[in-house]
Design a protein around this motif. Structure first.
Motif, PDB file in Angstrom:
ATOM      1  N   SER A 171      -0.340   5.154   6.287  1.00  0.00           N
ATOM      2  CA  SER A 171      -0.627   4.124   5.277  1.00  0.00           C
ATOM      3  C   SER A 171      -1.966   4.430   4.638  1.00  0.00           C
ATOM      4  O   SER A 171      -2.989   4.496   5.327  1.00  0.00           O
ATOM      5  N   SER A 183       0.835  -1.196   0.000  1.00  0.00           N
ATOM      6  CA  SER A 183       0.000   0.000   0.000  1.00  0.00           C
ATOM      7  C   SER A 183       0.873   1.249   0.000  1.00  0.00           C
ATOM      8  O   SER A 183       2.057   1.219   0.377  1.00  0.00           O
ATOM      9  N   TRP A 191       4.587   7.658   9.972  1.00  0.00           N
ATOM     10  CA  TRP A 191       4.239   7.063   8.679  1.00  0.00           C
ATOM     11  C   TRP A 191       2.735   6.870   8.595  1.00  0.00           C
ATOM     12  O   TRP A 191       2.116   6.345   9.525  1.00  0.00           O
ATOM     13  N   HIS A 198       2.515   4.566   1.179  1.00  0.00           N
ATOM     14  CA  HIS A 198       2.913   5.096   2.473  1.00  0.00           C
ATOM     15  C   HIS A 198       3.539   6.469   2.286  1.00  0.00           C
ATOM     16  O   HIS A 198       4.130   6.757   1.235  1.00  0.00           O
ATOM     17  N   ARG A 232       5.583   9.477   4.984  1.00  0.00           N
ATOM     18  CA  ARG A 232       5.980   9.884   6.331  1.00  0.00           C
ATOM     19  C   ARG A 232       5.881  11.396   6.446  1.00  0.00           C
ATOM     20  O   ARG A 232       6.484  12.138   5.673  1.00  0.00           O
TER      21      ARG A 232
END
Length: 902
Positions: free
Chosen positions: A90, A16, A88, A18, A20
């Motif tokens: 998702s 998936s 992070w 991501h 940050r």
């Protein structure tokens, strides 16, 4: 051009997206009291009270101005000295599902106790930014990114976004101040250092811990100064603009300063290679199979006329509607049944006309139409009018065995009324040939009644004939509707016949074992379970026979033998020794008492050929061929005190070679029925797993070796092994006849099967004159070499006959014409066998499963009359004989092989 290693986004199907969220840097100006008097709600915003207030961030993916996912947000975090999240996020979408226009919309939210006008969550946008996930080269962005925050705006994510992550530099005026140039230099220096830092994080620049720490402190100072200078420059531009437009009141009305500058640092995942966008290749829409006659006017009909009622003003209608007529392609036309035609057939067959149809006889014109329909090939669809005609004269057609498959296609087996009337007709039909029975077992016929009728016809075939089609019949089990249980008539038939004949059972067992061991993505799990269930039923059925336990033990011993050979072959294949030491290793392994190969007691039927019973092996009489996979040459002791040479190899899927040899065996059988023995060499081959197999070793030599040994003359090779001074060309007549016939047979067969990659190293000849082909890695028209001739007929082969002007060459062409004509007459059987193999995991079949049968049919020229086909085939032979491309391929291959051997 340097090598560029990359992966495609479609490969990241389980990962998936991501991102940050790192930190927020910027300069915020205090709000004047005059503004707070007009906008008292601003004094309650957290960012205006505390420069390190608790902001939160949301991220959402957009594409083509539409959101693709729901937004995700950061957790609550209390800031002391700087706004650093280091979290992070998702997002609920995989990289493989991202379009090329995907953008990441990131919004920083501010909190306010007062009711916000933008939302009901007491949150107002602090600022937003939108960054595309793929750059202009369609490469996925990765690593650290510094995004410009647009104050007091939520990220919109639109295609023409108003919150871009990078603002292109404005074009400078001719009169630029020294202060503006200084700001530009500071910003450029900051961007340069950030690019270097990003390269270091990606591993392109080596790290030095103590020096990097000092540099990072200096970078933070440069970043802070550049940010402050850029904000001041922006403030000057804003004041200048307001002064020119007298817009000071406008800014006060807005109540929010526009000269604040913020950047949000984010980080995208890093990969070892660049990720290039690759879209999913969806299958093309179905193409209508309706073929209009050449005189049809369907495509030339004028646009429909529109009639208006009285009193309706139509002035200007023609101009307004000009060019607006749109023809829409309907992919269902020709692919699905026409509802009107289906209704017509249902009404016709519901009528009580059975007694009338029994005595119905066609007139001359209708009989000609029916004869034309009977000559349709297995791929030809039955049109609506043909189905209606076949049903009307079904009783008349019961005497013609060719008509049964057409009748089955004319029946709608999903209609209970049709099934009730059609099922009794099958028993009244003339007995069909074996090719028609195989056609009824194909993927197009799934009704149990039809398949059971085909199985009843197969029961009349003897074991030798059934063995020829066994490979296809095992694949036909995939098309059985009730294949997993006891409802499969074909499965019950094969299990019963295999249990009563050891030869059938031997090949049936190993065909099933190969399918069970196939764990590739191309083998459906339900099919693997199906074959495992049938193997269990086969072993259970063996227990019922008098010699069942002994046969089961024999299969177990065969498996142990192949397991030992597989281990030895893998050890030699992956060994780093030279060939001589590999041969010594092989001899030592075969002679090792632990492997129990020196003496095999009781004698064991060889899986490759169960008619051969082996009693041991000759360890000293073995070899390792000089090839990339290092196949083994083994010589077994037999009960007749003779040697049986066999090749065993691992690392190669032999199912494609096994299929080709099986078709050659069938064609040899068909030719012999017509009293045409072309001296073919259909040697035995058996795939024992998806990566191993055994091949009967026929003592022979390659054409390249034979020509090289006899100074470029294949005729000299034949003369040396079969001398006869009284015979023409000084070659024994039987050997020359064998050579001519086998050349003709293999030229025709390899052309029909589309065998590619033909060169002098996979054309073999035995001392007795038998010519044959090996290594069928490319079939059905595939060839690794461009513009290769369709038929392999090289000058060395013709020279072995005495040249193109010799009588032997004319005799060769005569045999080729006869073989071509004979196999064309058996096209239905050959095409039906390939139709049953559509679901097999054979490499060249997997390339285009739907086109397998069509590729073979195209090479048979079934739509061409016999006389014209013969002329065209003769032209093909002459073109192949004179092809200079074939000569170039042989020379290039020989050069590469010589370089490789050195």
């Amino acid at each position: 051009m340097e090598a560029f290693s990359f992966a495609t986004s479609s490969d990241l199907d389980k990962l998936s997206v991501h991102v940050r969220i790192d930190r927020l840097d910027g300069h915020q100006r205090p709000i004047p009291y005059s503004v707070l008097l007009k906008r008292p709600d601003l004094r309650h915003r957290a960012s205006n009270i505390n420069p390190h207030s608790e902001l939160y961030v949301t991220a959402q993916i957009w594409a083509d101005s539409k959101p693709l996912t729901v937004p995700v947000q950061t957790a609550y975090k209390s800031f002391k000295h700087a706004r650093v999240w280091n979290e992070w996020l998702s997002l609920p979408v995989a990289y493989s599902n991202l379009p090329a226009s995907a953008q990441l919309a990131i919004t920083v939210w501010d909190l306010s106790p007062a009711e916000a006008t933008e939302s009901d969550l007491h949150a107002v946008p602090f600022g937003g930014t939108t960054i595309p996930l793929f750059d202009k080269d369609n490469t996925l962005q990765r690593g650290r990114q510094r995004c410009r925050i647009h104050r007091h705006k939520a990220a919109d994510g639109l295609s023409s976004t108003t919150t871009p992550w990078v603002i292109p530099p404005a074009r400078k005026e001719r009169k630029s101040t020294v202060a503006e140039d200084t700001v530009d230099e500071q910003v450029a220096e900051m961007q340069r250092l950030e690019e270097l830092l990003k390269k270091q994080e990606m591993g392109d620049i080596p790290q030095n811990q103590w020096l990097d720490a000092l540099l990072f402190k200096r970078m933070m100072k440069i970043r802070s100064d550049a940010l402050r200078a850029e904000a001041m420059a922006q403030s000057r531009q804003s004041k200048s603009y307001l002064k020119e437009t007298n817009g000071d009141a406008q800014n006060e009305t807005q109540g929010e300063p526009d000269d604040e500058l913020f950047y949000l640092d984010i980080e995208l995942p890093r990969f070892d290679h660049s990720i290039v966008f690759a879209d999913i290749e969806y299958p093309p829409p179905p193409i209508s199979n309706i073929k209009l006659d050449t005189d049809s006017g369907v495509l030339h009909r004028p646009p429909p006329e529109v009639s208006f009622g009285p009193g309706i003003n139509i002035s200007g209608y023609e101009d307004a509607m000009a060019g607006r007529l749109i023809r829409i392609y309907d992919p269902e036309i020709g692919m699905k049944d026409n509802p009107a035609e289906t209704k017509h057939l249902r009404l016709m067959r519901n009528q009580q006309t059975d007694s009338l149809d029994r005595d119905r006889k066609p007139n001359v014109s209708v009989r000609d139409e029916l004869n034309a329909i009977m000559n349709y090939g297995p791929l030809r669809e039955i049109k609506f009018k043909d189905r209606d005609l076949i049903w009307k004269f079904r009783y008349y057609l019961t005497r013609d065995k060719r008509a049964l498959t057409k009748f089955v296609k004319a029946v709608n087996w999903r209609e209970p009324i049709d099934v009730r009337q059609a099922a009794p007709m099958l028993e009244k039909w003339a007995e069909i040939d074996i090719d028609a029975a195989l056609e009824l077992l194909g993927p197009s016929f799934d009704h149990p009644i039809v398949r059971a009728y085909a199985v009843e016809r197969l029961k009349k075939a003897d074991d030798d004939e059934l063995l020829v089609y066994l490979l296809q019949l095992v694949q036909a089990l995939k098309y059985e509707a009730g294949g997993e249980g006891d409802d499969s008539s074909l499965a019950r038939f094969l299990v019963t016949r295999a249990a009563s004949s050891f030869t059938l059972g031997n090949f049936f067992h190993w065909y099933l074992m190969v399918e069970i061991s196939d764990f590739s993505d191309d083998q459906a799990p339900e099919h693997r379970d199906l074959f495992a269930k049938i193997e269990y039923d086969f072993m259970f059925e063996l227990e019922k026979t008098p010699e069942g336990r002994e046969k089961r033990n024999t299969f177990k011993r065969q498996g142990e033998l192949l397991a030992i050979l597989t281990k030895i072959s893998k050890d030699i294949r992956f060994s780093r020794e030279d060939r001589l030491r590999r041969i010594a290793h092989l001899k030592k392994s075969l002679a090792d008492p632990k492997n129990e190969l020196i003496a095999i007691d009781p004698p064991l039927p060889l899986p490759l050929d169960p008619s051969i019973h082996i009693t041991g092996i000759y360890p000293d009489d073995c070899n390792v061929l000089k090839s990339s996979l290092f196949p083994l040459i083994l010589n077994f002791k037999t009960t007749t005190n003779t040697k049986y040479p066999m090749m065993f190899k691992t690392g190669d899927d032999l199912r494609q070679d096994q299929l080709v040899i099986q078709i050659i065996t069938l064609m040899d059988r068909l030719l012999r029925k017509e009293n045409l023995d072309l001296k073919l060499t259909p040697y035995h081959i058996l795939a024992t797993s998806t990566q191993a197999g055994a091949i009967q070793f026929v003592p022979s030599t390659t054409l390249s070796s034979a020509v090289a040994k006899h100074k470029g003359s294949l005729l000299a090779y034949l003369r040396a092994n079969n001398p006869d001074d009284t015979a023409p060309l000084s070659v024994r007549k039987e050997a020359m006849d064998t050579y001519i016939k086998s050349c003709a047979g293999y030229c025709v067969i390899t052309y029909l099967l589309g065998v590619g990659d033909r060169h002098l190293d996979n054309l073999l000849i035995s001392p007795s004159g038998h010519f044959f082909h090996v290594d069928f890695g490319y079939i059905l028209g595939r060839d690794p070499k461009p513009f290769a001739p369709q038929m392999k007929l090289c000058r060395e082969m013709i020279e072995g006959m005495g040249g193109p002007n010799h009588a032997n060459y004319r005799e060769f062409k005569g045999y080729a014409f006869t073989a071509w004509s004979t196999l064309r007459k058996q096209a239905g059987l050959i095409l039906n066998l390939f139709a049953l193999m559509q679901g097999a995991n054979v490499p060249d079949i997997k390339v285009e499963r739907e086109g397998v049968v069509r590729k073979v049919q195209e090479r048979m020229w079934l739509d061409v009359e016999e006389e014209k086909a013969m002329r065209d085939f003769e032209r093909l032979i002459e073109e192949s004989k004179d092809s200079w491309i074939g000569v170039g391929i042989d020379l290039a291959h020989g050069f590469v092989q010589n370089v490789w051997r050195k």
